[in-house]
Design a protein around this motif. Structure first.
Motif, PDB file in Angstrom:
ATOM      1  N   LYS A 224       0.883  -1.179   0.000  1.00 29.56           N
ATOM      2  CA  LYS A 224       0.000   0.000   0.000  1.00 29.56           C
ATOM      3  C   LYS A 224       0.915   1.221   0.000  1.00 29.56           C
ATOM      4  O   LYS A 224       1.866   1.272   0.797  1.00 29.56           O
ATOM      5  CB  LYS A 224      -0.865   0.047   1.259  1.00 29.56           C
ATOM      6  N   PHE A 225       0.647   2.174  -0.859  1.00 28.52           N
ATOM      7  CA  PHE A 225       1.504   3.359  -0.879  1.00 28.52           C
ATOM      8  C   PHE A 225       0.746   4.591  -1.358  1.00 28.52           C
ATOM      9  O   PHE A 225      -0.226   4.489  -2.099  1.00 28.52           O
ATOM     10  CB  PHE A 225       2.760   3.122  -1.732  1.00 28.52           C
ATOM     11  N   ASP A 226       1.207   5.741  -0.873  1.00 30.02           N
ATOM     12  CA  ASP A 226       0.673   7.024  -1.311  1.00 30.02           C
ATOM     13  C   ASP A 226       1.678   7.641  -2.273  1.00 30.02           C
ATOM     14  O   ASP A 226       2.887   7.432  -2.124  1.00 30.02           O
ATOM     15  CB  ASP A 226       0.491   7.974  -0.118  1.00 30.02           C
ATOM     16  N   VAL A 227       1.164   8.379  -3.240  1.00 31.60           N
ATOM     17  CA  VAL A 227       2.040   9.059  -4.196  1.00 31.60           C
ATOM     18  C   VAL A 227       1.723  10.555  -4.166  1.00 31.60           C
ATOM     19  O   VAL A 227       0.552  10.941  -4.171  1.00 31.60           O
ATOM     20  CB  VAL A 227       1.836   8.500  -5.621  1.00 31.60           C
ATOM     21  N   LYS A 228       2.780  11.349  -4.108  1.00 31.26           N
ATOM     22  CA  LYS A 228       2.605  12.796  -4.038  1.00 31.26           C
ATOM     23  C   LYS A 228       3.359  13.427  -5.198  1.00 31.26           C
ATOM     24  O   LYS A 228       4.593  13.363  -5.255  1.00 31.26           O
ATOM     25  CB  LYS A 228       3.208  13.256  -2.706  1.00 31.26           C
ATOM     26  N   ASN A 282      -9.165  27.814 -12.583  1.00 32.74           N
ATOM     27  CA  ASN A 282      -8.321  28.572 -13.516  1.00 32.74           C
ATOM     28  C   ASN A 282      -6.840  28.522 -13.133  1.00 32.74           C
ATOM     29  O   ASN A 282      -6.066  29.404 -13.481  1.00 32.74           O
ATOM     30  CB  ASN A 282      -8.801  30.026 -13.603  1.00 32.74           C
ATOM     31  N   VAL A 283      -6.479  27.481 -12.378  1.00 34.76           N
ATOM     32  CA  VAL A 283      -5.093  27.338 -11.913  1.00 34.76           C
ATOM     33  C   VAL A 283      -4.526  26.014 -12.409  1.00 34.76           C
ATOM     34  O   VAL A 283      -5.191  24.984 -12.287  1.00 34.76           O
ATOM     35  CB  VAL A 283      -5.040  27.360 -10.359  1.00 34.76           C
ATOM     36  N   ILE A 284      -3.346  26.032 -12.975  1.00 39.74           N
ATOM     37  CA  ILE A 284      -2.673  24.784 -13.328  1.00 39.74           C
ATOM     38  C   ILE A 284      -2.356  24.052 -12.013  1.00 39.74           C
ATOM     39  O   ILE A 284      -1.759  24.646 -11.113  1.00 39.74           O
ATOM     40  CB  ILE A 284      -1.356  25.056 -14.107  1.00 39.74           C
ATOM     41  N   ALA A 285      -2.797  22.809 -11.914  1.00 37.92           N
ATOM     42  CA  ALA A 285      -2.670  22.070 -10.647  1.00 37.92           C
ATOM     43  C   ALA A 285      -1.210  21.855 -10.287  1.00 37.92           C
ATOM     44  O   ALA A 285      -0.438  21.340 -11.104  1.00 37.92           O
ATOM     45  CB  ALA A 285      -3.381  20.727 -10.764  1.00 37.92           C
ATOM     46  N   ASP A 286      -0.843  22.232  -9.067  1.00 39.46           N
ATOM     47  CA  ASP A 286       0.564  22.075  -8.669  1.00 39.46           C
ATOM     48  C   ASP A 286       0.768  20.940  -7.668  1.00 39.46           C
ATOM     49  O   ASP A 286       1.848  20.776  -7.131  1.00 39.46           O
ATOM     50  CB  ASP A 286       1.130  23.387  -8.120  1.00 39.46           C
ATOM     51  N   PHE A 287      -0.293  20.185  -7.395  1.00 37.55           N
ATOM     52  CA  PHE A 287      -0.092  18.983  -6.568  1.00 37.55           C
ATOM     53  C   PHE A 287      -1.134  17.927  -6.919  1.00 37.55           C
ATOM     54  O   PHE A 287      -2.218  18.257  -7.421  1.00 37.55           O
ATOM     55  CB  PHE A 287      -0.158  19.302  -5.062  1.00 37.55           C
ATOM     56  N   ALA A 288      -0.790  16.686  -6.654  1.00 37.22           N
ATOM     57  CA  ALA A 288      -1.748  15.591  -6.789  1.00 37.22           C
ATOM     58  C   ALA A 288      -1.355  14.508  -5.804  1.00 37.22           C
ATOM     59  O   ALA A 288      -0.166  14.263  -5.578  1.00 37.22           O
ATOM     60  CB  ALA A 288      -1.743  15.028  -8.211  1.00 37.22           C
ATOM     61  N   LEU A 289      -2.372  13.930  -5.170  1.00 36.76           N
ATOM     62  CA  LEU A 289      -2.142  12.854  -4.204  1.00 36.76           C
ATOM     63  C   LEU A 289      -2.929  11.631  -4.631  1.00 36.76           C
ATOM     64  O   LEU A 289      -4.086  11.734  -5.030  1.00 36.76           O
ATOM     65  CB  LEU A 289      -2.628  13.298  -2.810  1.00 36.76           C
ATOM     66  N   MET A 290      -2.301  10.475  -4.554  1.00 37.93           N
ATOM     67  CA  MET A 290      -2.992   9.241  -4.930  1.00 37.93           C
ATOM     68  C   MET A 290      -2.780   8.191  -3.847  1.00 37.93           C
ATOM     69  O   MET A 290      -1.709   8.137  -3.233  1.00 37.93           O
ATOM     70  CB  MET A 290      -2.421   8.681  -6.240  1.00 37.93           C
ATOM     71  N   GLU A 291      -3.789   7.355  -3.619  1.00 38.84           N
ATOM     72  CA  GLU A 291      -3.654   6.203  -2.730  1.00 38.84           C
ATOM     73  C   GLU A 291      -3.773   4.950  -3.593  1.00 38.84           C
ATOM     74  O   GLU A 291      -4.777   4.758  -4.284  1.00 38.84           O
ATOM     75  CB  GLU A 291      -4.743   6.208  -1.664  1.00 38.84           C
ATOM     76  N   ILE A 292      -2.747   4.118  -3.544  1.00 40.44           N
ATOM     77  CA  ILE A 292      -2.628   2.995  -4.483  1.00 40.44           C
ATOM     78  C   ILE A 292      -2.287   1.722  -3.731  1.00 40.44           C
ATOM     79  O   ILE A 292      -1.649   1.769  -2.678  1.00 40.44           O
ATOM     80  CB  ILE A 292      -1.511   3.310  -5.520  1.00 40.44           C
ATOM     81  N   GLU A 293      -2.716   0.588  -4.263  1.00 35.75           N
ATOM     82  CA  GLU A 293      -2.235  -0.694  -3.724  1.00 35.75           C
ATOM     83  C   GLU A 293      -1.959  -1.655  -4.857  1.00 35.75           C
ATOM     84  O   GLU A 293      -2.593  -1.604  -5.912  1.00 35.75           O
ATOM     85  CB  GLU A 293      -3.250  -1.308  -2.759  1.00 35.75           C
ATOM     86  N   THR A 294      -0.982  -2.532  -4.621  1.00 36.84           N
ATOM     87  CA  THR A 294      -0.756  -3.653  -5.527  1.00 36.84           C
ATOM     88  C   THR A 294      -0.914  -4.931  -4.720  1.00 36.84           C
ATOM     89  O   THR A 294      -0.765  -4.928  -3.499  1.00 36.84           O
ATOM     90  CB  THR A 294       0.673  -3.641  -6.116  1.00 36.84           C
ATOM     91  N   ARG A 295      -1.254  -6.004  -5.401  1.00 33.52           N
ATOM     92  CA  ARG A 295      -1.323  -7.315  -4.745  1.00 33.52           C
ATOM     93  C   ARG A 295      -0.784  -8.378  -5.700  1.00 33.52           C
ATOM     94  O   ARG A 295      -0.754  -8.177  -6.909  1.00 33.52           O
ATOM     95  CB  ARG A 295      -2.764  -7.689  -4.382  1.00 33.52           C
ATOM     96  N   GLY A 296      -0.394  -9.482  -5.130  1.00 36.26           N
ATOM     97  CA  GLY A 296       0.069 -10.595  -5.952  1.00 36.26           C
ATOM     98  C   GLY A 296      -0.123 -11.903  -5.216  1.00 36.26           C
ATOM     99  O   GLY A 296      -0.104 -11.928  -3.986  1.00 36.26           O
ATOM    100  N   GLU A 297      -0.278 -12.952  -5.987  1.00 34.94           N
ATOM    101  CA  GLU A 297      -0.478 -14.284  -5.426  1.00 34.94           C
ATOM    102  C   GLU A 297       0.728 -14.720  -4.590  1.00 34.94           C
ATOM    103  O   GLU A 297       0.605 -15.480  -3.657  1.00 34.94           O
ATOM    104  CB  GLU A 297      -0.651 -15.220  -6.624  1.00 34.94           C
TER     105      GLU A 297
END
Ligand code: ZN
Ligand code: ZN
Length: 427
Positions: A224-228, A282-297
Motif C-alpha cells: 500500500k503506498f501514497d504518491v505525491k 483557472n489554476v494549473i494544478a501544482d499537486f496531486a495525491l494518490m492512494e494505491i495498492e498492488t497485490r500478488g499471489e
C-alpha cells in the motif's frame, strides 16, 4: 477459576460500541488491559508492544489528539493514555507455566474501520442498541469478535495453567486494516522463538456456522503506498505553459498503472483508490495525491507489480516535469500454513461437537498482515497456521451492515481451547 464475568456475546457487543481505527485504539487497548489485569499474565503496553519506527500508515497528530480526547471522556485514565500515546496501541500478555514445554502464541487484531455503521433497524447492532458510538468508525470486519475470542482464550489458559505446560504469548495487535501494524510487532521480536503460532478470522467465507478450516490458502501479498506529485501552478489563461501540471501527471499515472502487463506466473492486482489534485478551475494544478495498492499471489508477483508501478509513476512525473514521492503505507508478504500444524488442529478438534464441517484449508483471497508474523515464525523454525471460522454473511466484510453471527464465537473459542488442551497439556 475464570475471571471474566460477561458471556461471549455481551463482551463482543461491548467492544462493538467503541470501534477505533488503526493506531488510535486507546479505549480498546484500555478495556483489553483491564480484563487481562485480573489474570496472572505479565502485560506489555506502548513501546514494549511495538517498534515505533517500523509502523507504517500511522495517522496524523490531529487524529491522535481527537481519539485521545475521546478516550479521556470515556474514562481512560491519563496515566494509561500516556503509556499508549502517539499510536503505540495494542497489548501483549505472556504467561509461563514454569513447566518445560512449547511456546504457544496467538494473535488477535483489534482495530475498526473508517465506516459509518448502518442505523437501519434491521441491522442487529442498531435494532438491539449496541451500534457504534463513534461516528464514522465501525467494527465492520469482526475484530470485536477477535478481541473477545482472544480474551476468553487468555482466561481459559489462566484458569487452567496448573494443568498446562510451556509458555503462552497472546498478542492483541493494532492496525491490521490496510496491513499496517504487524510489522512493528514482529520487529519488536515477539515472534522470534515461537513454536506454535495461531491466528484466524471470523467470517470471510459464506458458509454455515460450524464450518472450520484448520489452515488458509491464497493470502495475497500486498503493498500500500501514497504518491505525491509536486508541480508548479500558473494562470491557466495567461501562461499555462509556465505551469507543471500535477493533475495530468497523476491522470497519466492512473491510466498507465492499470495498463501494467499482467505476469504469466499468477494473479496480480492493482488499484488506484483515490486521487486528489489541484486548487482551482483557472489554476494549473501544482499537486496531486494518490492512494494505491498492488497485490500478488506471491511476494514475488506483488514485487513485480510494485516495481512496474514505480516506473510508471516516475515516467508520468517526468513527462509533466513534476517531482514525485512514493510513501509506503503498509505491506504484507504471502504465506503458507504449516502442514504439521493443520494436521495438529484437525486432530485437536476432531471431537468438537460445534464443528460440523472440518476442512484442511479455505482460500482467503485477500491480504492480512499476520503473514509477516507467520513468516517470522517459520524463519525461526516454528510452525504457523491461520484458521477460518465462517458464517453466513448477509453483507460482506467492510460493509456498513456487516454483522457477526454471534454463534460463531462459541465455535472459535471452543476450537482454540481444544488446541491448547491438545498441544499444551502437562504429561
Ligand atoms: Zn478487514
Ligand atoms: Zn479483518
Amino acid at each position: 477459576m475464570t475471571t471474566i464475568k460477561e458471556n461471549l456475546v455481551e463482551m463482543r457487543r461491548r467492544f462493538h460500541r467503541f470501534p477505533e481505527v488503526g493506531f488510535t485504539e486507546f479505549i480498546t487497548t484500555y478495556e483489553i488491559y483491564k480484563v487481562l489485569k485480573q489474570m496472572d499474565y505479565t502485560l506489555y503496553l506502548g513501546d514494549d508492544v511495538l517498534l515505533r519506527s517500523a509502523r507504517v500508515g500511522v495517522p496524523g497528530p490531529e487524529m491522535f489528539t481527537k481519539s485521545a480526547e475521546r478516550a479521556k471522556q470515556y474514562g481512560v485514565p491519563e496515566e494509561f493514555l500516556e503509556q499508549v500515546k502517539e499510536g503505540t496501541t495494542g497489548v501483549v500478555a505472556t504467561l509461563d507455566t514454569g513447566v518445560p514445554g512449547p511456546h504457544f502464541a496467538a494473535r488477535f487484531d483489534i482495530d475498526g474501520l473508517p465506516i459509518t455503521e448502518s442505523t437501519d433497524e434491521n441491522h442487529v447492532p442498531a435494532g438491539e442498541k449496541f451500534i457504534s458510538l463513534h461516528e464514522g468508525e465501525m467494527h465492520a470486519c469482526g475484530h470485536d469478535g477477535h478481541i473477545t475470542t482472544g480474551l476468553f482464550l487468555a482466561d481459559y489458559i489462566n484458569a487452567n495453567k496448573a494443568s498446562l505446560k510451556g509458555r503462552f504469548t497472546i498478542i492483541f495487535q493494532p492496525a491490521e486494516e490496510s496491513v499496517r501494524g504487524a510489522k512493528s510487532v514482529v520487529e519488536k521480536g515477539w515472534l522470534d522463538d515461537v513454536d506454535y503460532f495461531f491466528s484466524g478470522h471470523l467470517g470471510i467465507r459464506n458458509l454455515p456456522v460450524g464450518t472450520v478450516s484448520a489452515g488458509t490458502t491464497d493470502f495475497l501479498a500486498s503493498s500500500k503506498f501514497d504518491v505525491k506529485f509536486t508541480g508548479k501552478s500558473a494562470h491557466a489563461g495567461v501562461e499555462p505553459d509556465a505551469g507543471n501540471n500535477s493533475l495530468l501527471a497523476a491522470a497519466a499515472a492512473a491510466l498507465n498503472l492499470n495498463a501494467i502487463a499482467r505476469h504469466g506466473d499468477g494473479s496480480t492486482r492493482i488499484n488506484v483508490g483515490t486521487m486528489r489534485a489541484g486548487s482551482g478551475r483557472n489554476v494549473i494544478a501544482d499537486f496531486a495525491l494518490m492512494e494505491i495498492e498492488t497485490r500478488g499471489e506471491t511476494t514475488e508477483l506483488n514485487h513485480y507489480m510494485y516495481e512496474k508501478a514505480k516506473t510508471v509513476i516516475q515516467a508520468a512525473a517526468d513527462m509533466y516535469e513534476n517531482d514525485v514521492e512514493i510513501i509506503g503505507m503498509g505491506e504484507a508478504p504471502d504465506a503458507a500454513c504449516s502442514a504439521e500444524l493443520i494436521t495438529a488442529v484437525k486432530e485437536a478438534v476432531k471431537n468438537n461437537r460445534l464443528i460440523t464441517d472440518l476442512k484442511d484449508t479455505l482460500p482467503l483471497g485477500a491480504s492480512e498482515d499476520v503473514t509477516m508474523m507467520m513468516e517470522r515464525v517459520l524463519e525461526k523454525n516454528g510452525k504457523a497456521t491461520y484458521m477460518l471460522f465462517p458464517f453466513e454473511l448477509k453483507y460482506g466484510h467492510h460493509h456498513p451492515k456487516f454483522d457477526l453471527d454471534e454463534s460463531v464465537l462459541h465455535v472459535a473459542i471452543s476450537a482454540y481451547i481444544d488446541i491448547v488442551n491438545s498441544l499444551m497439556k502437562r504429561d
